[in-house]
Design a protein around this motif. Sequence first.
Motif, PDB file in Angstrom:
ATOM      1  N   ALA A 122       0.917  -1.269  -0.038  1.00  0.00           N
ATOM      2  CA  ALA A 122       0.060   0.088   0.056  1.00  0.00           C
ATOM      3  C   ALA A 122       0.812   1.116  -0.033  1.00  0.00           C
ATOM      4  O   ALA A 122       0.442   2.313  -0.697  1.00  0.00           O
ATOM      5  CB  ALA A 122      -0.987   0.093   0.899  1.00  0.00           C
ATOM      6  N   LEU A 123       1.872   1.314   0.676  1.00  0.00           N
ATOM      7  CA  LEU A 123       2.923   2.386   0.834  1.00  0.00           C
ATOM      8  C   LEU A 123       3.645   2.559  -0.670  1.00  0.00           C
ATOM      9  O   LEU A 123       3.679   3.549  -1.051  1.00  0.00           O
ATOM     10  CB  LEU A 123       4.000   2.047   1.813  1.00  0.00           C
ATOM     11  N   ARG A 136       2.052   1.599  -3.538  1.00  0.00           N
ATOM     12  CA  ARG A 136       1.101   2.237  -4.443  1.00  0.00           C
ATOM     13  C   ARG A 136       0.669   3.722  -4.054  1.00  0.00           C
ATOM     14  O   ARG A 136       0.763   4.507  -4.922  1.00  0.00           O
ATOM     15  CB  ARG A 136      -0.303   1.416  -4.461  1.00  0.00           C
ATOM     16  N   ALA A 137       0.657   3.887  -2.869  1.00  0.00           N
ATOM     17  CA  ALA A 137       0.629   5.421  -2.253  1.00  0.00           C
ATOM     18  C   ALA A 137       1.572   6.260  -2.916  1.00  0.00           C
ATOM     19  O   ALA A 137       1.506   7.433  -3.428  1.00  0.00           O
ATOM     20  CB  ALA A 137       0.426   5.480  -1.001  1.00  0.00           C
TER      21      ALA A 137
END
Lengths: 295, 233
Positions: free
Chosen positions: A172-173, A175-176
Motif C-alpha cells: 500500500a505504501l 502504491r501510495a
Amino acid sequence: MADWFSENLVSILNGFAIGSLLFILAVGLSIVFGMMGVLNLAHGAFYLVGTYLAYSLLDDGVTWGGFLGALALAAVFGLVAGGALSVMTEPLAKRPILDQALLTLGVSLIVAEVLSIIYGNDVYSVAPPPGLDDRVDVGDGSLPVYRLALIGIGLVLALIVYLVVEKTSVGALVRASVADREMVSAMGIDNRKVKVAVLGIGSALAMVAGVLGTPVYGVDPGLDESVLLLALIVVVIGGLGSVKGALIGALVIGQVDSLGRALLPELASFILFGALAVVLIVRPRGLFGPRKVAS
Amino acid sequence: MLEVSGLQSGYKRSTVLQGVDLHLESGGVLGLLGRNGVGKSTLINTLMGLVTPSAGRVTLDGRDLTGKRPDVIARAGVALVPQGRRTWAPLTVTEHLDLAARRGKGKGPWDIARVIDLLPRLGERRKHEAGQLSGGEQQMLAIGRALLTNPRLVLMDEPSDGLAPAVVDLIGEAIGGMKAEGVTLLVVEQDLHLAFAVADEIAVMDKGRIVHRSPTMEFRRDSSVAHALLGVA
C-alpha cells in the motif's frame, strides 16, 4: 488453426519464457521509476553483473549449489548496489529527472567497463543446472527444459510481487508513493528510506534476472544495453509503476519478439518498436499507467 | 504553539510569501481568507515543508521547523489536508486509514474507530478505492488520514472546494469535532459561510503578507474590512 498452433508452439512457449525473464527485469525498473521518479539506466548493467556472477560460479561446471549460490549472491549484491545508487541520486533529488538518469547512466558505463577489464570482451555460454539441461518435444519442435522452468519461476515471482504490492501494508505504501509521494512524506514517512528499499529490491531483481537469463542469452558484454532497451519498452508499454502493466508488457514483448522472429524473420528487429509505437499512439500512458505521472 | 516570523517563500522565479508573521494559540481555529493568488496555499505548503522557505523562521512549541523535510514536520505534529484532497486513487479507504494510523498510533486520541465516528461515511466506503469516491468522500478521507497521524496542528487548504453545500456542512461539523479534541487548525477557505462557522479568528492575506486579523465575530460585524480586502460585501 491446430496445425498453426502445433507448428508455432515452440515459439509461443519461448515467448512466455522471454516474457518471464523480462518481467523479473522490468518490474523493478517500473516501480522505481513510477514510485520514486528515478529512471535507473544502470538497470541493464546490474543484469550484466548477474550474468558475470553466474559465469564466475558456474564456469567450472554447472551445479545446483553454484546456481543457487549465484542467485543468492546476485540478490545480496543487487540490494547493496541499488541502495548505494539510491544514496548517490539523493543529492540530485530536487533536480530534473534527467540529471538523475545521467548519473545512473554514468554508473552503468563504469560498471560495464570494470566488467570488461576483469572478464575481457569474449562471449561465453553457460549451461542450465543439471536436470534442466535437456530438451523436451513440444508440438512440431523441441524446447530446452530450462525455458519451461523459467516460465514457472517468472509466474511464481509475478505472483509474489503482485501479492506483496496489492495485498500488504508495504505494498500500500508503494502504491501510495506511485500515486502521490509528497503526500506520503506529509504522513511522516521518510521517502529516502523507502527509495533505498525499493531501488535495492528492484536492482536485486535485475541481478537475479541476469543469473536466470545466463543459460538463455549467455554472457556478452553488450547485453546491458540490449536488456535495458527491452525493459524500457516493457515499462513504456505496461505503464509506469504498475506490476500488472509490467507483467502484461513483458508477456506481450516476449510473444512479439519470439513469434515475430519465427513468422516474420526479416522484420524481427522492427516489429518490437512497431508494437511500442502502436501502444504509444493508442494509449500514451501505457496499458496500466497512472493518469498523471509524478513530476 | 505555532510561531511564524518573516517567512518568505515561493517558486523558482517568483517570491510569493513576502514576509509572513503568524501566531497560533493551541486549540484555536484560525480561518485564513484572501483573494486568489495572494499566497494562502503557498503558506500552507511552506509550513508543511513541501515548499522550501527562502527566509524567516517557523517554530512549533519552540522547536525550529524552518526548511525541514515534510516527514520531519509531520512527525513534529503537523498534518495536511491539501488542496484538491490528494488522496491516493488506487488505495482503498481502509488502506489510507491503516497507512496513516500506523504513523500515529499511541500518539494521541485518534484511532480508526474514532475517525469513523466523526466521519461515518468512511465506514460505509471502507472497501472502495479513493478514485471511486465522490469529492466530499475524498475530502473526508483526506481529513481522516490527517487526523490519524494524531497531529497537534492541522493545515487545511480549501476543504469546501468543489463540494455541495450539504457536504460542506458535514466538513464543518468534522472541523468542530476536531476542535473539540483540542486540535489546532489553520483553515484556508474561500467559503465565508464555512470560515465563519468554524473559525475563532479570521486572518486575511494580501500580496504575500497577513494584513488583517480579528476575532470572527468582530470581522463579521465590520463588513468594510471584508469588502476592502476580499472584494465582497
